[in-house]
Each structure stands twice: as structure tokens, then as C-alpha cells.
Design a protein around this motif. Sequence first.
Motif, PDB file in Angstrom:
ATOM      1  N   LEU A 149      -0.350  -6.964  -3.842  1.00  0.00           N
ATOM      2  CA  LEU A 149      -1.168  -6.648  -2.675  1.00  0.00           C
ATOM      3  C   LEU A 149      -2.345  -7.623  -2.592  1.00  0.00           C
ATOM      4  CD1 LEU A 149      -1.886  -4.798  -0.302  1.00  0.00           C
ATOM      5  CD2 LEU A 149      -3.085  -3.311  -1.938  1.00  0.00           C
ATOM      6  N   THR A 154       0.830  -1.204   0.000  1.00  0.00           N
ATOM      7  CA  THR A 154       0.000   0.000   0.000  1.00  0.00           C
ATOM      8  C   THR A 154       0.867   1.257   0.000  1.00  0.00           C
ATOM      9  OG1 THR A 154      -1.774  -1.151   1.198  1.00  0.00           O
ATOM     10  CG2 THR A 154      -1.789   1.251   1.251  1.00  0.00           C
ATOM     11  N   ARG A 190      -3.223   7.224   6.696  1.00  0.00           N
ATOM     12  CA  ARG A 190      -4.350   6.998   5.794  1.00  0.00           C
ATOM     13  C   ARG A 190      -5.564   7.870   6.106  1.00  0.00           C
ATOM     14  NH1 ARG A 190      -4.732   0.378   5.795  1.00  0.00           N
ATOM     15  NH2 ARG A 190      -2.824  -0.058   4.620  1.00  0.00           N
ATOM     16  N   ARG A 234      -0.113  -3.646  -7.023  1.00  0.00           N
ATOM     17  CA  ARG A 234      -1.516  -3.962  -6.741  1.00  0.00           C
ATOM     18  C   ARG A 234      -1.778  -5.465  -6.852  1.00  0.00           C
ATOM     19  NH1 ARG A 234      -4.266   1.120 -10.019  1.00  0.00           N
ATOM     20  NH2 ARG A 234      -4.167   2.616  -8.258  1.00  0.00           N
TER      21      ARG A 234
END
Length: 354
Positions: free
Chosen positions: A212, A183, A283, A209
Motif C-alpha cells: 500500500l 486497503t 469506511r 501494508r
Amino acid sequence: MISIVVVAAVLTTQGPALATRLGSAGALAAIVVLHLAIGRRLIRADRASRLLLAVHLVLFATAVTLVPNANWLLFGVIPLVFQMVPLRPAVIGVVVANAALPVSGLILRPDELGMNLVIAAISAAAGIWLGYWITRVVEQSHERQRLIDELESSRAEVARLSREAERARLSAEIHDTLAQGFTSIIALLQATDPDLKDDRIALAVRTARENLAEARSLVAALSPAPLTSGSLPSAVRRQVDRFHEESGVTAGFRVTGDERELPTAVEVVLLRAAQEALTNVRRHAGAREAAVLLAYTAASVRLVVRDDGRGFVPGAADGYGLAGMRSRAEQVRGDVRVVSDPDTGTTVEVEVPA
């Protein structure tokens, strides 16, 4: 076998009439038939039957009254009594069985009463002692079997819980390491090239991605990598520095108390808590500053992560990260406290006894 021998002895006894001997042998045979037809099944089912025992004793007393030699069947009757009923009624049954000969002798053969009483007393004492010993052995065997069954059941349950705990731990480790790492990579690359015009950056983002997505199927190392190359404070400091580099948020770190070596499990909990809390700040908080405190006391170690961000409602917004933090803390008898307010930001505090 003993029943056959005693029946044969009764039938060949000199003195009593044939009808008397047949009656005595018939009573003994009835005991055998009842045992084979009913008694053995009840014993195997561990069901006591005082009525059946009474019938056996009446038949035995009848056989002894008719022919005294039938008293030799006591060698088979006494163990049978202890198998049919619990200890206390069994002792009474043994006394009654041994009393058959002297009682009948008192009426029919009074001249033999003294010898019959001696035989009955010795037989009853020996039978009660033997029956008590056998009963204790059986009870101990049953108790050992019960303990063995409980142990096997406990071992199976421990193994099941251990597997579940390991799966939960691995899930948390994957979430806190690989998933967060990918991330961060994606966030840094997109910050560099928001529209992904550079094919190489676009490829890197796509690869990150994809990895992930696959990260949750991987098994993380048992011990987190930052702890293998230094102490807990240095590992937490590296997490703070990394947080500042990735987010640009001013971050401070300090240690209070006397630093000491902690169990690996405790260090893992505190380090992962720092990672999760800083990830949430990056985040969600929109913070301008963050601070991390690692406080050593005599009875515990406390990790505090504060930020001046937008805050949230504790409990309502708890995601997998905070739930995993609490779960890991509980494994080492620790506690997690979260205080959040839109005006003052969020404080996450993890305290572990150590």
C-alpha cells in the motif's frame, strides 16, 4: 556598390565644373556615411527615423541639383526609404526623391523639364509599387514568424498541461485501484484475525501494508480492468457486489433508461465515481443500506450512490477521493453533487453529458 558607381559617374560627368561635381559626390557620400553610421542600426532595431530620412532627401536633392546624373542613385534611395519609415511616409519620401530632378530642372534646365517629368513619374510609380510589395512581403514574413512562435509556445504549453494532467490522472487511478484494493485486503484480514495471532495473516497484512505504501509510486493501466471484460453496468454491478461482500452492508443496484455504449473516458469517470463513493460508504458512513443507480437519458448518464449512514458536512470533509472524483468529471464536462445529512445519510450524484 551602386553608390560607388553613381559617385564615379558624377565625378566623370562632362559639363559641370569640378567643384560642382565634387559637391554632388560629397552629398552622395554623406548619404552613404549616414546610412552606415546611423541608418543601418536604426533599421535593424526596427526604429523609424523621419528626421534621418529628411536629411537623406535633402542631401540627395542637393546632389541631383548639382549634377543631374546623381539621379541614378534612386535605385538605392527608394528601397532605403521603405526600410527607414512606415509605408505612408515612405510613399511621400519616394515622391519627394523623384521630384528632385524635375524641380531642379524647372529652375536650372527648363528645356529638359518634359523628359524629367516622364522619368520622375515612371520612377515614382515603379518605386512605390516595388516598395509596397517589399513591405507586404516583410509584414507577411513577420506575421508568419509570430504565428510560428505562438504555435511553438502553444505546443509547449499543451505538452506541459498534458504531462500535468497525466500525472494527476495516474495519481487518481492509483488511489482508486491499487490503494483501495490493498486497503480492502488489510480490512478483511484484520476482520478475520483482529489481533493478528496467525503468523500467516500477520505476514499478509504486513505485506499488504508495505505494498500500500509503494502503490503510490506505481503507474496504473490507462483503462480500468473492470471495463475490459464487460459493459459499464456490469462493471458497476461487480463493484456493488464486492462492496456488499467486503462490508456486509445491504447494497442494491439498478439501471434505468436505454443502455448504450459510451466513450471510454466517460465510462472510466462513472466507474471510478462508483468505486470512490462505495469506498467512502464502507469506511466512513456506518450505513446499513446503500443503493446505486445508473440512469441513461437522451443527453447524459447519471450515477447516484445513496446510503443511510451518519453523513457529513459537504466541503468540510472532502478528501482526496471526492476531489479526484470532481477532477475526473470536469475532464469530460461532467458535474458532481453531494448531499449529506445526519438523519438521511449521503447522496453522491455524478452526471456526465453523453
